[in-house]
Design a protein around this motif. Sequence first.
Motif, short mmCIF file in Angstrom:
data_model
loop_
_atom_site.label_atom_id
_atom_site.label_comp_id
_atom_site.label_asym_id
_atom_site.label_seq_id
_atom_site.Cartn_x
_atom_site.Cartn_y
_atom_site.Cartn_z
N ARG A 77 -3.75 13.50 0.79
CA ARG A 77 -2.29 13.17 1.42
C ARG A 77 -2.73 12.50 2.62
O ARG A 77 -2.02 11.40 3.11
CB ARG A 77 -1.72 14.26 1.53
N PRO A 86 6.90 18.09 3.55
CA PRO A 86 8.02 17.37 2.60
C PRO A 86 8.22 16.03 2.88
O PRO A 86 8.23 15.98 3.87
CB PRO A 86 9.09 18.43 2.41
N TRP A 87 8.27 15.07 1.87
CA TRP A 87 8.56 13.80 2.19
C TRP A 87 9.93 13.52 2.68
O TRP A 87 10.84 13.91 2.00
CB TRP A 87 8.32 12.78 0.97
N ASP A 89 11.49 10.96 3.27
CA ASP A 89 12.28 9.76 2.55
C ASP A 89 11.01 8.95 1.94
O ASP A 89 9.86 9.50 2.01
CB ASP A 89 13.27 8.96 3.50
N ASP A 90 11.22 7.87 1.42
CA ASP A 90 10.32 6.99 0.76
C ASP A 90 9.90 5.77 1.39
O ASP A 90 9.22 5.13 1.01
CB ASP A 90 10.75 6.58 -0.74
N LYS A 93 4.91 3.98 2.93
CA LYS A 93 4.31 3.22 1.89
C LYS A 93 2.50 2.96 2.06
O LYS A 93 2.02 2.17 1.46
CB LYS A 93 4.84 2.05 1.56
N THR A 110 -1.16 15.83 -3.21
CA THR A 110 -0.24 16.23 -2.33
C THR A 110 0.39 17.74 -2.81
O THR A 110 0.20 17.89 -4.14
CB THR A 110 0.88 15.31 -2.00
N HIS A 112 3.62 18.03 -2.44
CA HIS A 112 5.12 17.79 -2.36
C HIS A 112 5.28 16.64 -3.40
O HIS A 112 4.89 15.37 -2.90
CB HIS A 112 5.47 17.39 -0.92
N ARG A 114 6.63 13.27 -5.19
CA ARG A 114 7.18 11.93 -4.84
C ARG A 114 6.99 11.18 -6.16
O ARG A 114 6.24 10.95 -6.89
CB ARG A 114 6.40 11.35 -3.76
N PHE A 127 1.64 10.09 -7.13
CA PHE A 127 1.65 11.51 -6.33
C PHE A 127 1.23 12.86 -7.15
O PHE A 127 2.10 13.22 -8.19
CB PHE A 127 2.66 11.80 -5.58
N THR A 129 0.64 16.85 -7.64
CA THR A 129 0.84 18.03 -6.94
C THR A 129 -0.04 19.20 -7.91
O THR A 129 0.06 20.24 -7.29
CB THR A 129 2.28 18.27 -7.16
#
Length: 215
Positions: A77, A86-87, A89-90, A93, A110, A112, A114, A127, A129
């Motif tokens: 990550r 936690p992300w 938002d997106d 990049k 990660t 979290h 996504r 991603f 998890t």
Amino acid sequence: MSKLRVQSFGVSLDGYGAGPNQGLQNPLGVRGIELMDWFVHTRLWRNMYGQGEAETGVDNRMAEQGFDGIGAWILGRNMFGPVRGPWPDDSWKGWWGDEPPYHTPVFVLTHHARAPLAMAGGTEFRFVTEGIHAALEQAKAAAGGRDVRLGGGVSTVRQYLSAGLIDELHLAVRPVLLGAGEHLFQGLDLPALGYECAESIAGERATHVFLRKRP
């Protein structure tokens, strides 16, 4: 058979693969950029970023070999970016702009979830998890018989080493002392894990050491 390879991984003489206090301003930690000084002079690097004159010696050959036969990547990550938890938002990049240098699926470890992120040039960040074994299984499936390159960072390489999952580890040993940061081998008994030093090659700005898993 597909292998898991670590390539062109910069490390200091005192064993650090990153400096302390990693963040947006210091992606490799304070003084961590010194570990990659050998790489930024190579033709491979300069061609990637449209820069001027470049070197084509041993260091460049070692860098180019790191992309041969690679069908997928795995990143931790922190290698993907400085965002923690936690992300939000997106929007983040990666460090590499609209067209990252991977041109393959890249599996990012990660905690979290996504959604996958498709980028220009064939790179798609996926991603994972479920942990290191799941990421390796997915990466090998995506690689289609080619090798998987483990890009780091230090913590991720240590996890895969501890599990004995890395087939080959190419270290670019730089003649610098960091004194602090993320130590690559602390607490790891590499011979007991089945690793041996198979080759050492002197480059222009780094010594290239190859560790391999014994059959």
